[in-house]
Structure formats: structure tokens, C-alpha cells
Design a protein around this motif. Structure first.
Motif, mmCIF file in Angstrom:
data_model
loop_
_atom_site.group_PDB
_atom_site.id
_atom_site.type_symbol
_atom_site.label_atom_id
_atom_site.label_comp_id
_atom_site.label_asym_id
_atom_site.label_seq_id
_atom_site.Cartn_x
_atom_site.Cartn_y
_atom_site.Cartn_z
ATOM 1 N N ARG A 86 0.543 -1.424 -0.131
ATOM 2 C CA ARG A 86 -0.132 -0.273 0.418
ATOM 3 C C ARG A 86 0.822 1.073 0.043
ATOM 4 N N GLN A 87 2.267 1.162 -1.061
ATOM 5 C CA GLN A 87 2.429 2.378 -0.369
ATOM 6 C C GLN A 87 2.111 3.808 -1.560
ATOM 7 N N ALA A 88 1.383 3.272 -2.925
ATOM 8 C CA ALA A 88 -0.044 4.477 -2.587
ATOM 9 C C ALA A 88 -0.981 4.395 -2.115
ATOM 10 N N ALA A 94 -0.273 13.443 -2.014
ATOM 11 C CA ALA A 94 -0.403 13.577 -4.352
ATOM 12 C C ALA A 94 -1.639 12.414 -4.578
ATOM 13 N N TYR A 95 -1.555 11.466 -3.701
ATOM 14 C CA TYR A 95 -3.027 10.193 -3.960
ATOM 15 C C TYR A 95 -4.053 10.967 -3.842
ATOM 16 N N ARG A 96 -3.941 11.493 -2.953
ATOM 17 C CA ARG A 96 -5.172 12.106 -2.842
ATOM 18 C C ARG A 96 -6.416 13.653 -3.411
ATOM 19 N N ALA A 137 -3.400 -0.916 -8.260
ATOM 20 C CA ALA A 137 -4.965 -1.835 -8.691
ATOM 21 C C ALA A 137 -5.640 -2.495 -7.631
ATOM 22 N N ASP A 138 -6.583 -3.157 -7.268
ATOM 23 C CA ASP A 138 -6.868 -3.419 -5.961
ATOM 24 C C ASP A 138 -7.279 -5.226 -6.107
ATOM 25 N N ILE A 139 -6.579 -6.002 -5.101
ATOM 26 C CA ILE A 139 -7.256 -7.174 -5.020
ATOM 27 C C ILE A 139 -9.131 -7.939 -5.455
ATOM 28 N N LEU A 140 -9.834 -6.868 -5.701
ATOM 29 C CA LEU A 140 -11.141 -7.432 -5.682
ATOM 30 C C LEU A 140 -11.249 -7.016 -7.152
ATOM 31 N N LEU A 141 -10.426 -6.608 -8.090
ATOM 32 C CA LEU A 141 -11.277 -5.574 -9.669
ATOM 33 C C LEU A 141 -11.142 -7.135 -10.089
ATOM 34 N N GLU A 180 -14.598 2.751 4.837
ATOM 35 C CA GLU A 180 -15.415 1.287 5.963
ATOM 36 C C GLU A 180 -14.927 0.683 4.904
ATOM 37 N N GLY A 181 -13.975 0.329 3.698
ATOM 38 C CA GLY A 181 -13.792 -0.416 2.843
ATOM 39 C C GLY A 181 -14.584 -0.862 1.880
ATOM 40 N N PRO A 182 -14.363 -2.009 1.169
ATOM 41 C CA PRO A 182 -15.097 -2.596 -0.174
ATOM 42 C C PRO A 182 -16.591 -3.058 0.716
ATOM 43 N N LEU A 201 0.988 -12.731 -4.532
ATOM 44 C CA LEU A 201 -0.151 -13.478 -4.002
ATOM 45 C C LEU A 201 -0.808 -12.735 -2.551
ATOM 46 N N PHE A 202 -1.400 -12.139 -2.693
ATOM 47 C CA PHE A 202 -2.089 -11.334 -0.947
ATOM 48 C C PHE A 202 -3.218 -12.624 -0.341
ATOM 49 N N ASP A 203 -2.402 -13.629 0.464
ATOM 50 C CA ASP A 203 -3.692 -14.180 1.458
ATOM 51 C C ASP A 203 -3.275 -13.755 2.432
ATOM 52 N N SER A 204 -4.337 -12.411 2.971
ATOM 53 C CA SER A 204 -4.726 -11.769 3.927
ATOM 54 C C SER A 204 -5.150 -12.334 5.151
ATOM 55 N N TRP A 205 -5.953 -12.878 5.040
ATOM 56 C CA TRP A 205 -6.637 -12.860 6.330
ATOM 57 C C TRP A 205 -6.766 -14.490 6.356
ATOM 58 N N ALA A 206 -5.399 -15.650 5.394
ATOM 59 C CA ALA A 206 -5.489 -16.904 5.539
ATOM 60 C C ALA A 206 -5.553 -16.473 7.036
HETATM 61 O O1 CP3 Z 1 -0.118 0.519 -3.766
HETATM 62 C C1 CP3 Z 1 -0.299 -0.580 -3.563
HETATM 63 O O2 CP3 Z 1 0.040 -1.390 -2.723
HETATM 64 C C2 CP3 Z 1 -0.950 -0.959 -4.891
HETATM 65 C C3 CP3 Z 1 -2.249 -0.843 -4.692
HETATM 66 C C4 CP3 Z 1 -3.236 -1.702 -3.629
HETATM 67 C C5 CP3 Z 1 -4.863 -1.626 -3.508
HETATM 68 N N1 CP3 Z 1 -5.505 -2.370 -2.600
HETATM 69 C C6 CP3 Z 1 -5.154 0.151 -3.902
HETATM 70 C C7 CP3 Z 1 -5.985 0.316 -3.161
HETATM 71 C C8 CP3 Z 1 -3.325 -3.069 -3.192
HETATM 72 C C9 CP3 Z 1 -1.576 -3.946 -3.560
HETATM 73 C C10 CP3 Z 1 -4.382 -3.303 -2.420
HETATM 74 C C11 CP3 Z 1 -4.414 -4.858 -2.022
HETATM 75 C C12 CP3 Z 1 -5.542 -5.349 -1.174
HETATM 76 N N2 CP3 Z 1 -7.365 -4.397 -1.499
HETATM 77 C C13 CP3 Z 1 -5.896 -5.954 -0.374
HETATM 78 C C14 CP3 Z 1 -4.619 -6.886 0.530
HETATM 79 C C15 CP3 Z 1 -3.500 -6.239 1.142
HETATM 80 C C16 CP3 Z 1 -4.315 -5.763 2.582
HETATM 81 O O3 CP3 Z 1 -3.582 -5.213 2.963
HETATM 82 O O4 CP3 Z 1 -4.342 -6.858 3.193
HETATM 83 C C17 CP3 Z 1 -6.668 -6.392 0.399
HETATM 84 C C18 CP3 Z 1 -7.735 -6.807 1.429
HETATM 85 C C19 CP3 Z 1 -7.407 -5.709 -0.608
HETATM 86 C C20 CP3 Z 1 -9.176 -5.206 -0.162
HETATM 87 C C21 CP3 Z 1 -9.398 -3.987 -0.401
HETATM 88 N N3 CP3 Z 1 -9.025 -2.723 -0.410
HETATM 89 C C22 CP3 Z 1 -9.952 -3.347 1.233
HETATM 90 C C23 CP3 Z 1 -9.803 -3.732 2.597
HETATM 91 C C24 CP3 Z 1 -9.877 -1.566 1.356
HETATM 92 C C25 CP3 Z 1 -10.320 -0.376 1.875
HETATM 93 C C26 CP3 Z 1 -9.165 0.114 3.122
HETATM 94 C C27 CP3 Z 1 -9.107 0.947 2.852
HETATM 95 O O5 CP3 Z 1 -8.162 1.636 4.016
HETATM 96 O O6 CP3 Z 1 -10.457 1.933 2.790
HETATM 97 C C28 CP3 Z 1 -9.506 -1.087 -0.350
HETATM 98 C C29 CP3 Z 1 -9.378 0.073 -0.939
HETATM 99 C C30 CP3 Z 1 -8.044 0.062 -1.345
HETATM 100 N N4 CP3 Z 1 -7.109 -0.360 -2.099
HETATM 101 C C31 CP3 Z 1 -7.789 1.867 -1.251
HETATM 102 C C32 CP3 Z 1 -6.339 1.579 -2.340
HETATM 103 C C33 CP3 Z 1 -5.819 3.076 -2.113
HETATM 104 C C34 CP3 Z 1 -7.952 2.670 -0.340
HETATM 105 C C35 CP3 Z 1 -8.738 3.513 -0.717
HETATM 106 C C36 CP3 Z 1 -9.328 4.368 -1.365
HETATM 107 O O7 CP3 Z 1 -8.414 5.251 -2.244
HETATM 108 O O8 CP3 Z 1 -10.340 5.142 -1.573
#
Ligand code: CP3
Length: 360
Positions: free
Chosen positions: A37-39, A45-47, A85-89, A104-106, A215-220
Motif C-alpha cells: 500500500r505504498q500508494a 499526491a494520491y489524495r 489496482a485492487d485485489i477485488l478488481l 468503510e472498506g469494500p 499473492l495476497f492471502d491477507s486473511w489466511a
Molecule cells: O500501493 C499498493 O500497494 C497498490 C495498490 C493496492 C490497493 N489495494 C489499492 C487500494 C493493493 C496492493 C491492494 C491490495 C488489497 N486490497 C488487499 C490486500 C492487502 C491487504 O491490505 O491485506 C485487500 C485485502 C484489499 C481490499 C481492499 N481494498 C480494502 C480492505 C480496502 C479498504 C481499505 C481502506 O483503507 O479503506 C480497499 C481500498 C483500497 N485499495 C485503497 C487503496 C489505495 C484505499 C481506498 C481509497 O483510495 O479510497
């Protein structure tokens, strides 16, 4: 004898190969560092981009996704870029309606409730259904000009299934486990579909130019090892086997995985991401000397005062013990309110503390 200081050209070459050398457990000029999540929102700049575009819009427009991917590269001096990108895409073309409502997250609007919902999920061809993401990979590669490598990524079948079944984030994963335990046939059909799509999605990212994949298995870590082996491992293994011929490092990441490490290793990967609940040295010992290790600073440490942050960075490096094959990272993603200056300070600290040219 004093070492000759590197010319800037050599330094650029050294940075270009640092991350990939560490993935291959080869010595590098210093320990590579990048952040999950470095971006993201912690970065002004992201905001600014987010003020005008939704997360899904950024992901759907390759130029925007490429721009956001490069923001932390410029601001931090990290040793790898990770595709924005996002893992849910991939779930969207499979038939899922989702959005990321503020803070609130996804949220998944048509979460899986019945076996028929599982059967209705489409197994898509990512080269068509996720063409914008693959185009972003090509753009980023072009713009990076070989200066640092690009990491592609996807969610692992279990973590994706948990969002699909819960409809969003969860603490207990009750609905997910209930499906697993009460209708194993439907569970296995779901996991098979996800494994198929994710295996070709990651292969397509490599074809488009990704030089490593995670490969993100974040909740394994929510699973008992026995359940992981029965309900999850074969599907993650399918993905790593499909990637074996691609010739790029594959990073296997999860949180809370201490008790699962032997099973994660059996599923596959050449680099393992550990969170801060696993002492890095102990995790590496369990996984064995034939893997590289990524991690594992607590993201909360980035909120600590400078001396405390430095102490914690040094402790991670001590655990790695200078062995080739350590990639410095957090144990999970950067948190939204993280001070950007502290992230940059960690990059510089890791490079300085581990540089083989530190005394020149
Ligand atoms: O910089 C990077 O790492 C690349 C981009 C990236 C995003 N999501 C963008 C994003 C990556 C690698 C992810 C992975 C991701 N997404 C994971 C695995 C990593 C982890 O944290 O366990 C998971 C579980 C998700 C699902 C997801 N997407 C969640 C839980 C959320 C909400 C979290 C929050 O902080 O609100 C997202 C949204 C999301 N994906 C954001 C970003 C930058 C933040 C939302 C935004 O900009 O509105």
C-alpha cells in the motif's frame, strides 16, 4: 582498504537489481525496501488524484493507474513499484457489483448466498476482461525505464472468497467458514473458479511486463492449519504451479500465519511475506534457507517518534542478520494517516544501515 565510491550510473544499476537479487537470495548492495500500500491516502499526491476520481476509475484508466503507481516511487526512493489496482478488481467481470464506500472498506452488493450464486460466477479471460490493468503494467514498465522492477499482484482464492461470501470485511469469517463446513462441494467449486481466474490473471501480468508477483492471502491466518490444508492449499498451489514456468519471483503473503508457515510453503512461492506477529528470524527458520523473506515492521511503528522507529527498524534488520534474501517491508499495508516523512525515513534508514558501502 577503503572501497571506491560508486558512480551514479553504477548506483542506478545497483538499485535496479537490488529487489530481484534479494528475491533470488543473492547478495545486493543493500537491503531492498518497498511497502505494501505504498500508494494510498496517506500521500497528498494520491489524495489529489482521488479528489477527482474514484478508486475504480483510477484502476480502469491505465494512465491514471500508472501515474498513481509512480507517485511513491518518486516520493520515497523505494526499490520496487507495485502496480496500482485492487485485489477485488477481477471479481467485477466475474459478475460482482462492488464499491469502496468512504472509510468503510469494500462493499459487495451481490454477496454469494447460495450454491447457485457460486455457479453463476463467470470464469473470465483476464487478457480481455482486465485489459486496462494489463495496459497499466505496460505503461508503468515503459515509464520506469528499467530503473526499478514492477511487482504485479492478485488476491489469493481464500481471501477473495471471504469478501465474496461475507460481502465485505469480517472479524470472524463466520459466513465463509459456514459455507466451507456445510457445503464443501460449493466451496470447492468457488475456489476452483477463483484459482483459475487468478492463475491466468497473474500470468497475463507477467506477460505484460510484471517482474515479480505477490499473492495476497491477507486473511489466511484466520484458518486452523487443518482447514487451510483441506479447503485452501490446493487452490493457492494451483496458482503457484501455473506461475512456475513464468520465471519471475512469486511472493506469498498473509497475516497471522505463524502456525501456517509449513503449509504456506507447501502451497508455493519463492518469497514469503511475514507480519510482525512472527519474529522474522524464527519465521525464516521454520520456512527454511531456500526461501527469501519479506517484512515485517508493524505499520503502527510508522507513528512512533524517530528514535523508537529507528530502534524497530534496526530490530527487523537484526532478525534478518544480513542474510541475502531479505526484502524490507511492513507486515501489512501502510495505514491511512501515516506521516509520509516517516515512510521516507525508513527507506533511507534501511539503505544506510545495510549498505555495503556505508563507510565510503
Ligand atoms: O500501493 C499498493 O500497494 C497498490 C495498490 C493496492 C490497493 N489495494 C489499492 C487500494 C493493493 C496492493 C491492494 C491490495 C488489497 N486490497 C488487499 C490486500 C492487502 C491487504 O491490505 O491485506 C485487500 C485485502 C484489499 C481490499 C481492499 N481494498 C480494502 C480492505 C480496502 C479498504 C481499505 C481502506 O483503507 O479503506 C480497499 C481500498 C483500497 N485499495 C485503497 C487503496 C489505495 C484505499 C481506498 C481509497 O483510495 O479510497
Amino acid at each position: 582498504m577503503a572501497e571506491v565510491s560508486l558512480s551514479s550510473g553504477d548506483q542506478a544499476d545497483a538499485q535496479a537489481s537490488r529487489f530481484l537479487r534479494a528475491c533470488a537470495r543473492q547478495p545486493a548492495d543493500c537491503t531492498p525496501v518497498w511497502f505494501m500500500r505504498q500508494a494510498g491516502r496517506y500521500m497528498p499526491a494520491y489524495r489529489a488524484v482521488r479528489a477527482a476520481h474514484s478508486l475504480l476509475e483510477i484502476c480502469a484508466q491505465p494512465e491514471l493507474a500508472a501515474e498513481v503507481t509512480l507517485q511513491p516511487v518518486r516520493a520515497l526512493g523505494v526499490d520496487a513499484a507495485i502496480l496500482f489496482a485492487d485485489i477485488l478488481l477481477p471479481l467485477i467481470p466475474m459478475g460482482i457489483r462492488l464499491d469502496f464506500s468512504a472509510g468503510e472498506g469494500p462493499v459487495i452488493h451481490n454477496a454469494l448466498r447460495t450454491p447457485a450464486d457460486v455457479d453463476a460466477l463467470r470464469v473470465v479471460e483476464p487478457r480481455e476482461a482486465l485489459a486496462a490493468v494489463l495496459q497499466a503494467v505496460r505503461l508503468v514498465r515503459r515509464e520506469l525505464e528499467g530503473k526499478i522492477p514492477l511487482i504485479g499482484f492478485a488476491g489469493a482464492p481464500f481471501t477473495l472468497a471471504s469478501y465474496l461470501v461475507e460481502g465485505g470485511a469480517s472479524r470472524t469469517f463466520l459466513k465463509t467458514k459456514r459455507l466451507m463446513y456445510s457445503d464443501p462441494a460449493a466451496w470447492h467449486r468457488l475456489m476452483e473458479k477463483l484459482a483459475q481466474v487468478i492463475a491466468s490473471y497473474l500470468s497475463a501480468q507477467v506477460e505484460a511486463g510484471a517482474q515479480a508477483v505477490q499473492l495476497f492471502d491477507s486473511w489466511a491466518g484466520a484458518l486452523a492449519p487443518e482447514d487451510y490444508r483441506q479447503y485452501v492449499l490446493p487452490y493457492s498451489r494451483h496458482i503457484f504451479q501455473a506461475l512456475a514456468g513464468c520465471g519471475v519471483p512469486a511472493i506469498h503473503f498473509g497475516t497471522g500465519t505463524f502456525a501456517l508457515l509449513p503449509d504456506l510453503k507447501a502451497a508455493g512461492g519463492s518469497v514469503f511475506g511475514l507480519d510482525w506477529t512472527t519474529p522474522l528470524g524464527q519465521g525464516w527458520q521454520i520456512l527454511g534457507p531456500d526461501v527469501a523473506i519479506q517484512g515485517n515492521l508493524d505499520p503502527a511503528a510508522l507513528f512512533a517518534p524517530p528514535q523508537e522507529l529507528e530502534r524497530r527498524v534496526r530490530r527487523v534488520l537484526q532478525q534478518a542478520g544480513g542474510r541475502p534474501g531479505h526484502i524490507f517491508n511492513l507486515g501489512h499495508g501502510i495505514l491511512p494517516d501515516t506521516p509520509p516523512a516517516n515512510v521516507k525515513a525508513v527507506v533511507d534508514m534501511v539503505h544506510e544501515l545495510t549498505s555495503t558501502h556505508a563507510n565510503t
